[in-house]
Design a protein around this motif. Structure first.
Motif, PDB file in Angstrom:
ATOM      1  N   ALA A  62       2.873  -6.265 -16.537  1.00 43.65           N
ATOM      2  CA  ALA A  62       3.196  -6.233 -15.112  1.00 43.65           C
ATOM      3  C   ALA A  62       4.551  -6.830 -14.784  1.00 43.65           C
ATOM      4  O   ALA A  62       4.979  -6.773 -13.621  1.00 43.65           O
ATOM      5  CB  ALA A  62       2.107  -6.971 -14.317  1.00 43.65           C
ATOM      6  N   ASP A  63       5.250  -7.396 -15.776  1.00 36.79           N
ATOM      7  CA  ASP A  63       6.540  -8.010 -15.463  1.00 36.79           C
ATOM      8  C   ASP A  63       7.591  -6.994 -15.068  1.00 36.79           C
ATOM      9  O   ASP A  63       8.499  -7.291 -14.295  1.00 36.79           O
ATOM     10  CB  ASP A  63       7.031  -8.821 -16.680  1.00 36.79           C
ATOM     11  CG  ASP A  63       6.145 -10.035 -16.943  1.00 36.79           C
ATOM     12  OD1 ASP A  63       5.387 -10.412 -16.017  1.00 36.79           O
ATOM     13  OD2 ASP A  63       6.197 -10.581 -18.054  1.00 36.79           O
ATOM     14  N   ARG A  64       7.470  -5.783 -15.600  1.00 31.33           N
ATOM     15  CA  ARG A  64       8.466  -4.758 -15.260  1.00 31.33           C
ATOM     16  C   ARG A  64       7.747  -3.406 -15.197  1.00 31.33           C
ATOM     17  O   ARG A  64       7.328  -2.860 -16.209  1.00 31.33           O
ATOM     18  CB  ARG A  64       9.589  -4.719 -16.283  1.00 31.33           C
ATOM     19  CG  ARG A  64      10.736  -3.784 -15.908  1.00 31.33           C
ATOM     20  CD  ARG A  64      11.842  -3.825 -16.954  1.00 31.33           C
ATOM     21  NE  ARG A  64      12.953  -2.948 -16.625  1.00 31.33           N
ATOM     22  CZ  ARG A  64      13.970  -3.278 -15.844  1.00 31.33           C
ATOM     23  NH1 ARG A  64      14.020  -4.488 -15.314  1.00 31.33           N
ATOM     24  NH2 ARG A  64      14.956  -2.432 -15.601  1.00 31.33           N
ATOM     25  N   VAL A  65       7.620  -2.893 -14.002  1.00 33.20           N
ATOM     26  CA  VAL A  65       6.966  -1.616 -13.750  1.00 33.20           C
ATOM     27  C   VAL A  65       7.996  -0.667 -13.147  1.00 33.20           C
ATOM     28  O   VAL A  65       8.780  -1.078 -12.272  1.00 33.20           O
ATOM     29  CB  VAL A  65       5.751  -1.790 -12.807  1.00 33.20           C
ATOM     30  CG1 VAL A  65       5.185  -0.438 -12.410  1.00 33.20           C
ATOM     31  CG2 VAL A  65       4.691  -2.647 -13.477  1.00 33.20           C
TER      32      VAL A  65
ATOM     33  N   ASP B 103       8.831  -5.940 -10.148  1.00 25.91           N
ATOM     34  CA  ASP B 103       8.130  -7.079 -10.747  1.00 25.91           C
ATOM     35  C   ASP B 103       6.734  -7.090 -10.141  1.00 25.91           C
ATOM     36  O   ASP B 103       6.447  -7.781  -9.159  1.00 25.91           O
ATOM     37  CB  ASP B 103       8.875  -8.384 -10.460  1.00 25.91           C
ATOM     38  CG  ASP B 103       8.285  -9.555 -11.229  1.00 25.91           C
ATOM     39  OD1 ASP B 103       7.159  -9.404 -11.763  1.00 25.91           O
ATOM     40  OD2 ASP B 103       8.931 -10.621 -11.291  1.00 25.91           O
ATOM     41  N   LEU B 104       5.848  -6.263 -10.710  1.00 27.14           N
ATOM     42  CA  LEU B 104       4.528  -6.066 -10.134  1.00 27.14           C
ATOM     43  C   LEU B 104       3.706  -7.357 -10.162  1.00 27.14           C
ATOM     44  O   LEU B 104       2.881  -7.607  -9.262  1.00 27.14           O
ATOM     45  CB  LEU B 104       3.805  -4.948 -10.892  1.00 27.14           C
ATOM     46  CG  LEU B 104       2.440  -4.529 -10.336  1.00 27.14           C
ATOM     47  CD1 LEU B 104       2.553  -4.043  -8.902  1.00 27.14           C
ATOM     48  CD2 LEU B 104       1.833  -3.434 -11.198  1.00 27.14           C
ATOM     49  N   LYS B 105       3.943  -8.170 -11.160  1.00 31.78           N
ATOM     50  CA  LYS B 105       3.188  -9.431 -11.256  1.00 31.78           C
ATOM     51  C   LYS B 105       3.439 -10.317 -10.043  1.00 31.78           C
ATOM     52  O   LYS B 105       2.495 -10.845  -9.433  1.00 31.78           O
ATOM     53  CB  LYS B 105       3.579 -10.145 -12.548  1.00 31.78           C
ATOM     54  CG  LYS B 105       2.814 -11.433 -12.816  1.00 31.78           C
ATOM     55  CD  LYS B 105       3.226 -11.999 -14.165  1.00 31.78           C
ATOM     56  CE  LYS B 105       2.450 -13.287 -14.459  1.00 31.78           C
ATOM     57  NZ  LYS B 105       2.856 -13.875 -15.772  1.00 31.78           N
ATOM     58  N   ASN B 106       4.697 -10.444  -9.639  1.00 36.33           N
ATOM     59  CA  ASN B 106       5.030 -11.268  -8.476  1.00 36.33           C
ATOM     60  C   ASN B 106       4.628 -10.587  -7.168  1.00 36.33           C
ATOM     61  O   ASN B 106       4.291 -11.246  -6.190  1.00 36.33           O
ATOM     62  CB  ASN B 106       6.518 -11.597  -8.464  1.00 36.33           C
ATOM     63  CG  ASN B 106       6.885 -12.607  -9.548  1.00 36.33           C
ATOM     64  OD1 ASN B 106       6.025 -13.365 -10.014  1.00 36.33           O
ATOM     65  ND2 ASN B 106       8.147 -12.607  -9.948  1.00 36.33           N
TER      66      ASN B 106
ATOM     67  N   SER C 284       6.981 -11.880  -4.526  1.00 34.67           N
ATOM     68  CA  SER C 284       8.016 -10.899  -4.198  1.00 34.67           C
ATOM     69  C   SER C 284       7.532  -9.996  -3.078  1.00 34.67           C
ATOM     70  O   SER C 284       6.318  -9.767  -2.921  1.00 34.67           O
ATOM     71  CB  SER C 284       8.368 -10.059  -5.438  1.00 34.67           C
ATOM     72  OG  SER C 284       8.867 -10.878  -6.468  1.00 34.67           O
ATOM     73  N   PRO C 285       8.463  -9.457  -2.270  1.00 35.00           N
ATOM     74  CA  PRO C 285       8.050  -8.597  -1.148  1.00 35.00           C
ATOM     75  C   PRO C 285       7.418  -7.299  -1.655  1.00 35.00           C
ATOM     76  O   PRO C 285       7.814  -6.752  -2.692  1.00 35.00           O
ATOM     77  CB  PRO C 285       9.346  -8.350  -0.397  1.00 35.00           C
ATOM     78  CG  PRO C 285      10.422  -8.570  -1.412  1.00 35.00           C
ATOM     79  CD  PRO C 285       9.920  -9.637  -2.328  1.00 35.00           C
ATOM     80  N   ASP C 286       6.441  -6.833  -0.918  1.00 38.38           N
ATOM     81  CA  ASP C 286       5.781  -5.574  -1.252  1.00 38.38           C
ATOM     82  C   ASP C 286       6.732  -4.404  -0.983  1.00 38.38           C
ATOM     83  O   ASP C 286       7.678  -4.507  -0.192  1.00 38.38           O
ATOM     84  CB  ASP C 286       4.500  -5.418  -0.423  1.00 38.38           C
ATOM     85  CG  ASP C 286       3.496  -4.485  -1.099  1.00 38.38           C
ATOM     86  OD1 ASP C 286       3.863  -3.870  -2.111  1.00 38.38           O
ATOM     87  OD2 ASP C 286       2.356  -4.378  -0.606  1.00 38.38           O
ATOM     88  N   VAL C 287       6.487  -3.256  -1.655  1.00 39.77           N
ATOM     89  CA  VAL C 287       7.340  -2.077  -1.535  1.00 39.77           C
ATOM     90  C   VAL C 287       6.545  -0.959  -0.866  1.00 39.77           C
ATOM     91  O   VAL C 287       5.434  -0.631  -1.298  1.00 39.77           O
ATOM     92  CB  VAL C 287       7.852  -1.609  -2.918  1.00 39.77           C
ATOM     93  CG1 VAL C 287       8.684  -0.347  -2.781  1.00 39.77           C
ATOM     94  CG2 VAL C 287       8.656  -2.719  -3.587  1.00 39.77           C
ATOM     95  N   GLU C 288       7.117  -0.395   0.196  1.00 43.18           N
ATOM     96  CA  GLU C 288       6.448   0.697   0.902  1.00 43.18           C
ATOM     97  C   GLU C 288       6.585   1.990   0.107  1.00 43.18           C
ATOM     98  O   GLU C 288       7.655   2.311  -0.419  1.00 43.18           O
ATOM     99  CB  GLU C 288       7.038   0.874   2.292  1.00 43.18           C
ATOM    100  CG  GLU C 288       6.298   1.890   3.135  1.00 43.18           C
ATOM    101  CD  GLU C 288       6.831   1.958   4.557  1.00 43.18           C
ATOM    102  OE1 GLU C 288       6.384   2.844   5.313  1.00 43.18           O
ATOM    103  OE2 GLU C 288       7.707   1.133   4.892  1.00 43.18           O
ATOM    104  N   LEU C 289       5.493   2.741   0.038  1.00 40.92           N
ATOM    105  CA  LEU C 289       5.474   3.990  -0.726  1.00 40.92           C
ATOM    106  C   LEU C 289       6.059   5.144   0.074  1.00 40.92           C
ATOM    107  O   LEU C 289       5.999   5.157   1.302  1.00 40.92           O
ATOM    108  CB  LEU C 289       4.037   4.342  -1.132  1.00 40.92           C
ATOM    109  CG  LEU C 289       3.356   3.366  -2.103  1.00 40.92           C
ATOM    110  CD1 LEU C 289       1.892   3.708  -2.240  1.00 40.92           C
ATOM    111  CD2 LEU C 289       4.048   3.384  -3.465  1.00 40.92           C
TER     112      LEU C 289
ATOM    113  N   GLU D 241       4.540   3.940 -12.918  1.00 39.95           N
ATOM    114  CA  GLU D 241       4.030   3.925 -14.292  1.00 39.95           C
ATOM    115  C   GLU D 241       3.949   2.491 -14.765  1.00 39.95           C
ATOM    116  O   GLU D 241       4.964   1.783 -14.850  1.00 39.95           O
ATOM    117  CB  GLU D 241       4.936   4.748 -15.206  1.00 39.95           C
ATOM    118  CG  GLU D 241       4.366   4.919 -16.591  1.00 39.95           C
ATOM    119  CD  GLU D 241       5.101   5.979 -17.398  1.00 39.95           C
ATOM    120  OE1 GLU D 241       4.769   6.144 -18.576  1.00 39.95           O
ATOM    121  OE2 GLU D 241       6.004   6.621 -16.834  1.00 39.95           O
ATOM    122  N   VAL D 242       2.720   2.057 -15.066  1.00 41.10           N
ATOM    123  CA  VAL D 242       2.461   0.708 -15.556  1.00 41.10           C
ATOM    124  C   VAL D 242       2.274   0.777 -17.061  1.00 41.10           C
ATOM    125  O   VAL D 242       1.322   1.406 -17.548  1.00 41.10           O
ATOM    126  CB  VAL D 242       1.221   0.094 -14.878  1.00 41.10           C
ATOM    127  CG1 VAL D 242       0.995  -1.333 -15.382  1.00 41.10           C
ATOM    128  CG2 VAL D 242       1.360   0.125 -13.366  1.00 41.10           C
TER     129      VAL D 242
END
Length: 783
Positions: free
Chosen positions: A409-412, A429-432, A438-443, A450-451
């Motif tokens: 999850a460190d780099r997605v 940075d999906l883990k954070n 870290s701020p969420d990202v709008e889709l 891809e994880v």
């Protein structure tokens, strides 16, 4: 042109094909192909028209005449009407228009014929030819059957003529009752009853004109309707109208028929019952439009002047599931050129169509307005819809039931379409993000996340096993995998596999090295027993890219077969008992030679090894190359096929007399020893005057046998003559070369161009035991 069919044969053919379900167009074309002429068709038509008056009194026969009338109309219409022929010719062309509804009246299974058991309609009016049944009961009883005369009356004994023409059944019943009151008592007191019913009905004549397959006058049942009349005429032709059919009675229009009202709404209001003298007129269509694309029934439709796009869409069954219903494209002819219009949904019900309009319905776009995709190390990967529950990356992961235990999850990576549809890659940075750091990202639409898995990021090469195992090949690496595990995956050891030595080769990996090394790999030799490692090989753990080689045991050997045929006591196949077993030993195991064996002619056939076979093929290829350069006959050489065996020249007598010597050849697997019977002839072939076989004469020289063949030919190459002995050896033919029984003397020819005559050599090959012998012969010729 004289027809091959008589008139009756034509009629019988039409009846038979009609019963088989063929259309009138098909029957007409087949009759044309059989040579039926328009003159013959008109003659058949006239013949049946002249017979109508003879059988008009019988209702069932009248219906038969009606059908025969239609049959004759089929023949004459298909063969003599050029417009109909032209119309049907269009059916096979690209310009043929498949108009909805035009085929309904030429379908054999749908005749619209009235039922003979139909109750007499209340408004049916009697006329000449109808049969009237009068039943009287009560004080007086009687039963009368009378047919209405051409004058419109029936004749009743003691009463006289009673006029019934034009009356309904009820009117006729009252009129007859009044007439019978003068003959039978009790009529007025209801002691005697009279009932008038209809027996066999007459036939009526109806004219069908206009755009039908066979216009003309047709005789039919008085209960027939407009639809049945159209069926009898062969249906509406390619330019006929389905929407404006008119029925005239006494020169006045009594009905207008719209076939679409019946086809789409089931209404039969225009399908009235016909009467004597009615005229049906089918005019040409006024407006025809086409609709194609994503509708359920794309084809041509006839429309009326006030019909709109919505109407034509209803006729076509509406939109298909993948149709774009917001707009249609309309192509219209302005008189000088075509024009294109885009009609929005709101205009469908008001936009009127014109003749020749073409409507096209498109399909929806092949993309999604709200789709995102999640791949990799999540519990529920797949497609998801952006909506109330899913708006951000965090929402998406939660909807997929979270990350798997091995997720990195460190780099997605987030793949997204840019403004110009160029693919963009965004690292997250999906883990954070999941932890809220870290701020969420709008889709956005078409995003792909891809994880990766931790295992995916590690190099895990396949492991290879080769040698004596059931399924050699590559297998995926797994942690703590041993040699035993790999052997089990490969299906176990084969018979003959060595358990004393299994080699494992391993790559040398030194990421910190700054110099080259002379060592290329590490090799480990281990022992196994019952498929399990023992000693140093016990629990030997493999690593990625290891290669395991299972050797063949030096103490294992499969049976090797040799053959002995001919003049031995026990011929057949024998298994070699030891290495370097020789010819003399095999002959001894076969029981030795029997009397009459020609030991000098014994030959040995041996299989080519793979290397020898390739060498022979290469030799033939080089010979063909020389031939193509003008030094021989390449066509003849191309017919030569290299065999997989060859002859080994042996001297069996010396081999038996000197066991273990160089004459006593060592047998190889696949060898075949042949000992022939005593021979008494010598064959002479090639460029001699008369090639033949002659009796062997001991002590005779080469010249004697050449003379027995009539001497050399005019182009004989005497110095290159050679002898092929039965034992497979070849010798150059000289004056004192020994001649033995069964041998063959071959005299080649001088080619015209001075090179080798390969055609002659090829001809000699028919007398050799194999192509391998011929190859040896060719080699000796040019020594």
């Amino acid at each position: 042109m004289v027809s091959a069919l008589t008139d009756q044969q034509v009629i019988d053919y039409i009846k038979k094909q009609s019963a088989a379900g063929k259309t009138e167009q098909q029957i007409g074309k087949e009759l044309l192909a059989k040579g039926v002429t328009p003159e013959q068709a008109n003659r058949i038509k006239a013949k049946y028209e002249s017979q109508q008056n003879d059988i008009v009194d019988d209702h069932s026969e009248g219906l038969n005449v009606d059908r025969q009338r239609s049959v004759s109309g089929q023949v004459s219409g298909k063969l003599s009407n050029p417009n109909v022929n032209a119309a049907h010719a269009d059916e096979s062309s690209n310009e043929y228009k498949d108009i909805y509804g035009h085929k309904i009246f030429n379908t054999q299974a749908l005749s619209f014929e009235p039922s003979e058991n139909l109750a007499t309609p209340q408004n049916y009016r009697l006329g000449p030819g109808d049969e009237v049944i009068i039943d009287i009961w009560g004080t007086s009883e009687d039963h009368l059957r009378e047919k209405i005369s051409p004058e419109g009356s029936i004749m009743i004994a003691q009463i006289g003529p009673v006029y019934l023409n034009g009356m309904t059944i009820n009117d006729a019943n009252n009129h007859v009752k009044n007439a019978f009151s003068r003959k039978y008592a009790g009529m007025d007191d209801a002691e005697t009853e009279v009932q008038v019913t209809l027996g066999q009905v007459r036939t009526i004549q109806v004219d069908i004109l206009g755009e039908v397959a066979t216009p003309g006058t047709f005789r039919m049942s008085p209960f027939s309707s407009v639809f049945h009349a159209l069926y009898l005429s062969g249906g509406i032709n390619d330019i006929g109208s389905l929407r404006n059919i008119q029925v005239l009675r006494n020169n006045k229009k009594v009905a207008g028929v719209d076939i679409y009202e019946y086809l789409f709404n089931g209404k039969t209001s225009g399908n009235i019952r016909l009467q004597e003298g009615d005229v049906i007129i089918v005019p040409p269509y006024e407006q025809l439009v086409s609709i194609d694309g994503n509708v359920k029934r794309p084809m041509y439709y006839e429309i009326k002047p006030d019909e709109t796009i919505k109407t034509i869409l209803d006729y076509a069954g509406g939109f298909t599931g993948d149709a774009y219903a917001g707009m249609v494209r309309l192509q219209r002819q302005s008189g000088t050129e075509n024009e294109l219009y885009n009609i929005e949904r709101g205009e469908f019900s008001s936009y009127r169509l014109k003749d020749g309009d073409v409507i096209t319905v498109g399909t929806i776009l092949d993309r999604y307005a709200n789709r995102v995709q999640l791949k990799g190390a999540v519990y529920r990967p797949g497609m998801f819809a952006i909506g109330r529950d899913i708006r951000t990356v965090k929402d998406l992961i939660r909807k997929a039931d979270g990350l798997t235990d091995d997720a990195y999850a460190d780099r997605v990576l987030l793949y997204r379409e840019g403004p110009d549809l160029q693919l963009q890659v965004i690292a997250l940075d999906l883990k954070n993000i999941l932890a809220g750091i870290s701020p969420d990202v709008e889709l956005k639409r078409n995003d792909v996340i891809e994880v990766a898995s931790v295992e995916d990021l590690m190099s895990k090469g396949d492991i290879t096993i080769a040698g004596h195992v059931t399924n050699p090949g590559s297998y995926p690496y797994a942690e703590n995998m041993t040699v035993e595990d790999l052997i089990v995956q490969a299906g176990g050891l084969l018979e003959g596999a060595s358990t004393a030595r299994v080699d494992v080769s391993r790559r040398i990996v030194d990421p910190a090295s700054v110099t080259a090394t002379q060592q290329l790999s590490q090799v480990f030799s281990i022992s196994i027993e019952n498929g399990l490692g023992i000693g140093k090989g016990e629990h030997f753990v493999l690593k990625p890219y290891d290669r395991v080689e299972v050797r063949r045991s030096p103490g294992y050997s499969a049976q090797s077969i040799v053959g002995v045929k001919g003049e031995v006591l026990f011929d057949g196949e024998y298994v070699l008992q030891k290495r370097n077993e020789r010819i003399s030993e095999i002959v001894r195991r076969a029981g030795g030679l029997i009397p009459g064996a020609y030991i000098k002619g014994a030959s040995l056939s041996r299989k080519l090894t793979e290397a020898e076979y390739i060498a022979r093929k290469e030799t033939l290829r080089l010979a063909m190359t020389n031939s193509q350069s003008g030094q021989g006959d390449s066509l003849a050489l191309s017919k030569i096929e290299v065999a997989d065996t060859y002859n080994v020249g042996i001297d069996l007598q010396k081999a038996l007399d000197n066991p273990g010597s160089t004459y006593d050849l060592v047998m190889q697997p696949g060898d075949e020893l042949f000992v022939p019977q005593e021979q008494s002839t010598v064959k002479i072939s090639g460029d001699v005057m008369f090639p033949n076989a002659v009796v062997y004469e001991p002590g005779k020289k080469l010249s004697y046998y050449i003379d027995q063949a009539g001497g050399y030919g005019q182009t004989a190459k005497k110095g290159k003559a050679f002898i092929v002995y039965l034992n497979g050896t070849v010798a150059k033919a000289k004056r004192n070369t020994p001649i033995e029984p069964g041998c063959q003397i071959i005299v080649p020819s001088k080619p015209k161009n001075g090179g080798t005559d390969w055609t002659k050599i090829l001809a000699f090959a028919t007398s050799f035991s194999s192509v391998a012998t011929m190859a040896a012969t060719i080699t000796n010729i040019f020594k």
